[in-house]
Design an enzyme around this catalytic site. Structure first.
Site, short mmCIF file in Angstrom:
data_model
loop_
_atom_site.label_atom_id
_atom_site.label_comp_id
_atom_site.label_asym_id
_atom_site.label_seq_id
_atom_site.Cartn_x
_atom_site.Cartn_y
_atom_site.Cartn_z
N PHE A 181 0.81 -1.22 0.00
CA PHE A 181 0.00 0.00 0.00
C PHE A 181 0.84 1.27 0.00
CE2 PHE A 181 0.96 -0.03 4.52
CZ PHE A 181 1.07 1.32 4.80
N LYS A 191 -1.36 -7.06 -9.20
CA LYS A 191 -2.31 -7.22 -8.07
C LYS A 191 -1.87 -6.19 -7.04
CE LYS A 191 -2.99 -8.48 -4.39
NZ LYS A 191 -3.36 -7.49 -3.35
N ARG A 223 -5.71 -1.72 -0.28
CA ARG A 223 -5.95 -0.50 0.52
C ARG A 223 -6.05 0.74 -0.37
NH1 ARG A 223 -6.30 -3.68 3.98
NH2 ARG A 223 -4.66 -4.74 5.09
N SER A 226 5.37 -7.05 3.30
CA SER A 226 5.96 -7.43 4.58
C SER A 226 6.71 -8.76 4.46
CB SER A 226 4.86 -7.52 5.64
OG SER A 226 3.90 -8.46 5.23
N CYS A 256 9.54 1.88 3.53
CA CYS A 256 10.47 0.79 3.84
C CYS A 256 11.88 1.32 3.99
CB CYS A 256 10.41 -0.28 2.77
SG CYS A 256 11.06 0.30 1.21
N GLU A 283 9.20 -4.24 13.10
CA GLU A 283 8.95 -3.09 12.24
C GLU A 283 7.67 -2.41 12.73
OE1 GLU A 283 7.79 -3.96 8.15
OE2 GLU A 283 8.92 -2.21 7.48
P1 NAD Z 1 1.56 -6.59 3.11
O1 NAD Z 1 2.58 -7.66 3.15
O2 NAD Z 1 0.45 -6.62 4.10
O3 NAD Z 1 0.83 -6.60 1.67
C1 NAD Z 1 1.57 -6.58 0.47
C2 NAD Z 1 0.76 -7.30 -0.60
O4 NAD Z 1 0.56 -8.66 -0.21
C3 NAD Z 1 -0.61 -6.69 -0.84
O5 NAD Z 1 -0.86 -6.66 -2.23
C4 NAD Z 1 -1.54 -7.64 -0.13
O6 NAD Z 1 -2.80 -7.74 -0.72
C5 NAD Z 1 -0.82 -8.97 -0.24
N1 NAD Z 1 -1.11 -9.86 0.90
C6 NAD Z 1 -1.45 -9.49 2.17
N2 NAD Z 1 -1.63 -10.58 2.94
C7 NAD Z 1 -1.39 -11.65 2.16
C8 NAD Z 1 -1.40 -13.07 2.39
N3 NAD Z 1 -1.70 -13.58 3.58
N4 NAD Z 1 -1.10 -13.88 1.36
C9 NAD Z 1 -0.79 -13.38 0.16
N5 NAD Z 1 -0.76 -12.05 -0.12
C10 NAD Z 1 -1.06 -11.20 0.86
O7 NAD Z 1 2.35 -5.20 3.14
P2 NAD Z 1 1.76 -3.73 3.22
O8 NAD Z 1 1.19 -3.50 4.57
O9 NAD Z 1 0.89 -3.45 2.04
O10 NAD Z 1 3.10 -2.87 3.02
C11 NAD Z 1 3.96 -2.56 4.07
C12 NAD Z 1 5.13 -3.51 4.11
O11 NAD Z 1 5.83 -3.51 2.88
C13 NAD Z 1 6.17 -3.12 5.16
O12 NAD Z 1 6.64 -4.28 5.78
C14 NAD Z 1 7.27 -2.48 4.33
O13 NAD Z 1 8.55 -2.50 4.92
C15 NAD Z 1 7.22 -3.30 3.11
N6 NAD Z 1 7.83 -2.64 1.97
C16 NAD Z 1 9.03 -3.10 1.54
C17 NAD Z 1 9.65 -2.48 0.46
C18 NAD Z 1 10.96 -2.99 -0.05
O14 NAD Z 1 11.34 -2.63 -1.16
N7 NAD Z 1 11.69 -3.79 0.69
C19 NAD Z 1 9.05 -1.39 -0.16
C20 NAD Z 1 7.81 -0.95 0.32
C21 NAD Z 1 7.21 -1.59 1.39
#
Ligand code: NAD
Length: 499
Positions: free
Chosen positions: A149, A173, A177, A226, A281, A384
């Site tokens: 998101f 996909k 949010r 995450s 991140c 985090e």
């Molecule tokens: P998230 O892991 O909750 O969601 C990311 C994606 O995964 C979304 O599209 C979501 O729909 C999907 N998803 C959620 N639950 C799932 C499940 N159980 N099974 C399969 N898919 C699922 O992350 P978020 O809250 O959207 O984003 C924040 C996180 O992303 C933080 O941990 C942040 O550090 C990380 N992030 C990392 C980077 C990087 O480059 N390392 C960049 C941006 C954000």
């Protein structure tokens, strides 16, 4: 109530699964739309459309594909205000920050205009007697990306721009949010000349993600989000034989040496720690001042700066430093972690727990927090937080500070503030973290370099964007060729005189 759609084969398509998620305006707390959550059958329709469209796109010469990117850049610039507003309305970040989100993605698209150069193969003339050898980079086919998101414009563009420039079809996909900007990007790509079916947006949650991971036709998966989800998708995607790269969470340390310019370091910590409400991140979430004197002075400089931060809705334009966090659940999680910090004995020197914004009582605003004297066993240090909470862990020596960052399970980004080149050089060489800033707080590499963390912040061999993306989104094929003698010997080319 607005009902959002998927974007499949060039058309807005209503969800048929019967499942929806609420899309909030985080500033007001209101549900502003419902987004459909796709099932396996809906994902399959998109995959079939992608598979049908992709061969012709891959056969389109790379220069023509690059021209679509060129036009797309122009359209992004023309639509910057509209995109930023839609982004802020669903994400909550300030308008200038939202424009930065679009801009950083746009720069990756600009890089992809150079696809013809980046896709050139290798050629060895006369690798053997009469034998030539050449290799070419071919598109994978249908690729998919799952995005978080927090950067709903930049991260989708990190993925789909190089994938498509390489001749692939791409299914995005996005986060459920804030799905509107990704849909707008797909529309703009088609306006730029992209054929239908090459970029599709299928909204959804775990079910849609599982449909991607298990679909035979999909060749590659890019994920950002995450760490637990990154590990899950990487493991299952790889065992299904796909090419997978997954980027996870972070806990970025900034080390402040006794010789640092402390005003500069404090200013940097404010922007890097609290910008976008800490939902980056590459946010700095841990400050590690070296030596008691450095720590005392730094805390003294941070407190008034943090207390004067302006928190408010994006509609206040340039007048706010950061906005709300994305959901009520995210807010509750941040405040829960703050409580653990207090309970476990860290000193909460700026306490934002009672923060309330008049007129926006239902918004997901979180006041800024600063912890001092945190230790490495505390939850506020190991986990985090992804909110406006900066945690200060004091170190006695440079080696202790370095060790803290190195021992942490995450390895996305880090920074050091110092005036000493030798210390900075040692830090850059020894640290086991993917992106390092030297007197730069958020060292996000530009489009023509690559982005990626180490340790639990990334799974896979290649980074995002830059030259790595052109490796990730292509396969190398090497051809060894020998031609039997033919017309050159047997043909009659001489102009013979009449005998
Ligand atoms: P998230 O892991 O909750 O969601 C990311 C994606 O995964 C979304 O599209 C979501 O729909 C999907 N998803 C959620 N639950 C799932 C499940 N159980 N099974 C399969 N898919 C699922 O992350 P978020 O809250 O959207 O984003 C924040 C996180 O992303 C933080 O941990 C942040 O550090 C990380 N992030 C990392 C980077 C990087 O480059 N390392 C960049 C941006 C954000």
């Amino acid at each position: 109530m607005q009902e959002l759609t998927h974007y499949i084969n060039g058309a807005h398509v209503k969800g048929t699964s019967g499942r929806f998620a609420d899309v909030y305006n985080p500033a007001t707390g209101e549900v502003q739309a419902k987004v459909p959550l796709a099932n396996h059958a809906e994902m399959d329709i998109a995959v079939q459309a992608a598979a049908a469209a992709q061969p012709a796109w891959a056969a389109t010469n790379p220069q023509r594909r690059a021209r679509v990117m060129m036009k797309f850049v122009a359209l992004l610039n023309d639509n910057m205000d509209r995109l930023s507003e839609a982004l802020s309305r669903e994400h909550g970040k300030t308008l200038p920050d939202a424009a930065g989100d679009v801009q950083r993605g746009l720069e990756v698209v600009e890089y992809c205009v150079g696809a013809p150069e980046l896709l050139k193969g290798d050629f060895t003339d006369s690798a053997g007697p009469g034998i030539d050898m050449y290799s070419m980079k071919q598109a994978l086919g249908v690729c998919a990306g799952i995005t978080p998101f927090n950067f709903p414009a930049m991260i989708p563009m990190w993925m789909f721009a190089p994938a498509i420039a390489c001749g692939n079809a791409f299914i995005l996909k996005p986060s459920e949010r804030d799905p509107s900007v990704p849909m707008m990007l797909a529309e703009l790509m088609e306006q730029a000349g992209l054929p239908k079916g090459i970029l599709q947006v299928v909204n959804g949650d775990k079910e849609a993600v599982d449909a991607i991971i298990d679909h035979d036709v999909i060749q590659s998966i890019g994920f950002v989000g995450s760490t637990p989800i990154a590990e899950y998708i990487y493991g299952r995607g790889c065992s299904n034989g796909k090419r997978v790269q997954c980027f996870g969470g972070a806990k970025n340390h900034m080390i402040i040496m006794p010789d640092a310019d402390l005003d500069q370091a404090a200013d940097a910590l404010i922007g890097a720690g609290y910008g976008a409400a800490g939902e980056r991140c590459m946010a700095i979430s841990v400050a590690v001042p070296v030596g008691k004197d450095t720590a005392d002075k730094l805390i003294e400089k941070l407190i008034p700066r943090i207390e004067s931060l302006k928190v408010g809705p994006y509609t206040s334009g340039n007048d706010v430093d950061y906005g709300p966090v994305v959901t009520a659940a995210a807010k509750a999680n941040i405040l829960k972690l703050v409580e653990t910090g207090v309970d476990q004995g860290a000193e909460l020197v700026v306490d934002g727990r009672d923060f309330n914004l008049q007129g926006y009582e239902d918004g997901f605003f979180v006041g800024p927090h600063l912890f001092d004297h945190a230790t490495k066993d505390m939850d506020i240090y190991t986990k985090e937080i992804f909110g406006p909470v900066l945690v200060c862990v004091r170190a006695q020596t440079y080696e202790e500070a370095l060790g803290l960052a190195m021992d942490h399970e995450y390895g996305n980004g880090t920074a050091i503030y110092t005036r000493d080149g030798d210390t900075a050089r040692d830090f850059a060489n020894r640290i086991n973290i993917g992106m390092v800033g030297i007197n730069v707080p958020i060292p996000v590499p530009l489009a023509y370099h690559t982005f990626g963390g180490w340790k639990k912040s990334a799974f896979g061999d290649l980074n995002q964007h830059g030259p790595d993306a052109f490796k990730f989104y292509t396969r190398t094929k090497t051809i060894t060729s020998r031609w039997p003698s033919g017309i050159r010997q047997g043909g009659e080319f001489n102009f013979k005189a009449m005998d």
